[in-house]
Design a protein around this motif. Structure first.
Motif, PDB file in Angstrom:
ATOM      1  N   LEU A 196      12.091  10.833  84.137  1.00  0.00           N
ATOM      2  CA  LEU A 196      13.483  10.759  84.606  1.00  0.00           C
ATOM      3  C   LEU A 196      13.683  11.516  85.916  1.00  0.00           C
ATOM      4  O   LEU A 196      14.490  11.095  86.751  1.00  0.00           O
ATOM      5  CB  LEU A 196      14.432  11.230  83.514  1.00  0.00           C
ATOM      6  N   HIS A 197      12.932  12.593  86.120  1.00  0.00           N
ATOM      7  CA  HIS A 197      13.013  13.289  87.414  1.00  0.00           C
ATOM      8  C   HIS A 197      12.506  12.381  88.538  1.00  0.00           C
ATOM      9  O   HIS A 197      13.101  12.336  89.618  1.00  0.00           O
ATOM     10  CB  HIS A 197      12.210  14.597  87.372  1.00  0.00           C
ATOM     11  N   ASN A 198      11.435  11.657  88.281  1.00  0.00           N
ATOM     12  CA  ASN A 198      10.934  10.704  89.284  1.00  0.00           C
ATOM     13  C   ASN A 198      11.951   9.596  89.547  1.00  0.00           C
ATOM     14  O   ASN A 198      12.097   9.135  90.686  1.00  0.00           O
ATOM     15  CB  ASN A 198       9.588  10.123  88.853  1.00  0.00           C
ATOM     16  N   GLN A 199      12.657   9.176  88.512  1.00  0.00           N
ATOM     17  CA  GLN A 199      13.723   8.183  88.702  1.00  0.00           C
ATOM     18  C   GLN A 199      14.835   8.767  89.584  1.00  0.00           C
ATOM     19  O   GLN A 199      15.389   8.079  90.441  1.00  0.00           O
ATOM     20  CB  GLN A 199      14.301   7.735  87.350  1.00  0.00           C
ATOM     21  N   GLU A 200      15.147  10.044  89.374  1.00  0.00           N
ATOM     22  CA  GLU A 200      16.157  10.708  90.200  1.00  0.00           C
ATOM     23  C   GLU A 200      15.718  10.741  91.665  1.00  0.00           C
ATOM     24  O   GLU A 200      16.514  10.455  92.572  1.00  0.00           O
ATOM     25  CB  GLU A 200      16.392  12.127  89.692  1.00  0.00           C
ATOM     26  N   LEU A 201      14.460  11.070  91.901  1.00  0.00           N
ATOM     27  CA  LEU A 201      13.942  11.094  93.271  1.00  0.00           C
ATOM     28  C   LEU A 201      14.005   9.709  93.908  1.00  0.00           C
ATOM     29  O   LEU A 201      14.376   9.564  95.078  1.00  0.00           O
ATOM     30  CB  LEU A 201      12.508  11.626  93.290  1.00  0.00           C
ATOM     31  N   ALA A 202      13.642   8.694  93.139  1.00  0.00           N
ATOM     32  CA  ALA A 202      13.683   7.324  93.656  1.00  0.00           C
ATOM     33  C   ALA A 202      15.120   6.908  93.961  1.00  0.00           C
ATOM     34  O   ALA A 202      15.390   6.272  94.977  1.00  0.00           O
ATOM     35  CB  ALA A 202      13.041   6.364  92.659  1.00  0.00           C
ATOM     36  N   PHE A 203      16.058   7.278  93.094  1.00  0.00           N
ATOM     37  CA  PHE A 203      17.466   6.924  93.337  1.00  0.00           C
ATOM     38  C   PHE A 203      17.987   7.651  94.572  1.00  0.00           C
ATOM     39  O   PHE A 203      18.753   7.083  95.357  1.00  0.00           O
ATOM     40  CB  PHE A 203      18.330   7.232  92.118  1.00  0.00           C
ATOM     41  N   ASN A 204      17.542   8.883  94.770  1.00  0.00           N
ATOM     42  CA  ASN A 204      17.925   9.611  95.979  1.00  0.00           C
ATOM     43  C   ASN A 204      17.444   8.859  97.223  1.00  0.00           C
ATOM     44  O   ASN A 204      18.158   8.791  98.226  1.00  0.00           O
ATOM     45  CB  ASN A 204      17.363  11.031  95.956  1.00  0.00           C
TER      46      ASN A 204
ATOM     47  N   GLN B 165      19.723   7.522 100.286  1.00  0.00           N
ATOM     48  CA  GLN B 165      19.411   7.789 101.692  1.00  0.00           C
ATOM     49  C   GLN B 165      19.318   6.484 102.481  1.00  0.00           C
ATOM     50  O   GLN B 165      19.773   6.409 103.627  1.00  0.00           O
ATOM     51  CB  GLN B 165      18.100   8.585 101.812  1.00  0.00           C
ATOM     52  N   PHE B 166      18.731   5.456 101.881  1.00  0.00           N
ATOM     53  CA  PHE B 166      18.643   4.152 102.542  1.00  0.00           C
ATOM     54  C   PHE B 166      20.030   3.588 102.813  1.00  0.00           C
ATOM     55  O   PHE B 166      20.302   3.085 103.907  1.00  0.00           O
ATOM     56  CB  PHE B 166      17.840   3.182 101.667  1.00  0.00           C
ATOM     57  N   THR B 167      20.933   3.682 101.838  1.00  0.00           N
ATOM     58  CA  THR B 167      22.282   3.135 102.064  1.00  0.00           C
ATOM     59  C   THR B 167      23.015   3.939 103.139  1.00  0.00           C
ATOM     60  O   THR B 167      23.781   3.366 103.916  1.00  0.00           O
ATOM     61  CB  THR B 167      23.108   3.085 100.761  1.00  0.00           C
ATOM     62  N   ARG B 168      22.769   5.233 103.209  1.00  0.00           N
ATOM     63  CA  ARG B 168      23.369   6.031 104.297  1.00  0.00           C
ATOM     64  C   ARG B 168      22.842   5.549 105.647  1.00  0.00           C
ATOM     65  O   ARG B 168      23.589   5.397 106.607  1.00  0.00           O
ATOM     66  CB  ARG B 168      23.055   7.507 104.112  1.00  0.00           C
ATOM     67  N   TYR B 169      21.542   5.333 105.722  1.00  0.00           N
ATOM     68  CA  TYR B 169      20.942   4.835 106.961  1.00  0.00           C
ATOM     69  C   TYR B 169      21.522   3.470 107.333  1.00  0.00           C
ATOM     70  O   TYR B 169      21.850   3.217 108.486  1.00  0.00           O
ATOM     71  CB  TYR B 169      19.418   4.744 106.814  1.00  0.00           C
TER      72      TYR B 169
END
Length: 130
Positions: A71-79, A83-87
């Motif tokens: 789930l931590h890796n899922q959190e990193l992937a969602f982050n 970041q992509f949507t901000r870009y």
């Protein structure tokens, strides 16, 4: 609706505002269509991973530590998705700016023959048969 910029004739403020609004709307719509599935698609993937992890944890197929790591890796992937949507939002801002000055450049060029827009692409003359 696509505009033929090489023949665009705008002589008053209201007409220019109308063309700008149309072009900005078209640009924003194109951006939305290209990006609207990013977050919902990832949310579905996150939900599926969560349910699978919960099931595996409940069935003692994985340890609590493994579930935490998954789930931590899922959190990193969602982050990364955020970041992509901000870009992409910043990219949209630049595209909107370019769109406005493309219209303005053509409005000035078509009336004066003077190109004041650095990114204005001149229409190419049709090829003449040999």
């Amino acid at each position: 609706m696509s505009i033929d910029f090489s023949t665009l004739q705008v002589d008053d403020v209201d007409s220019l505002v109308s063309v700008l609004e149309q072009q900005l709307g078209d640009t924003a719509t194109d951006w939305w269509n290209a990006n609207k599935t990013v977050v919902p698609g990832y949310l579905r993937s996150l939900a599926e991973a969560t349910i699978q992890t919960r099931t595996a944890l409940a069935n003692h197929q994985i340890t609590p530590e493994a579930a935490d790591m998954i789930l931590h890796n899922q959190e990193l992937a969602f982050n990364q998705t955020i970041q992509f949507t901000r870009y992409m939002t910043l990219a949209l801002g630049q595209t909107l700016l370019n769109t406005v000055f493309k219209v303005i450049g053509w409005v000035v060029y078509n009336k004066t023959g003077i190109n004041i827009a650095p990114n204005l692409v001149q229409p190419t003359a049709p090829a003449t048969p040999a």
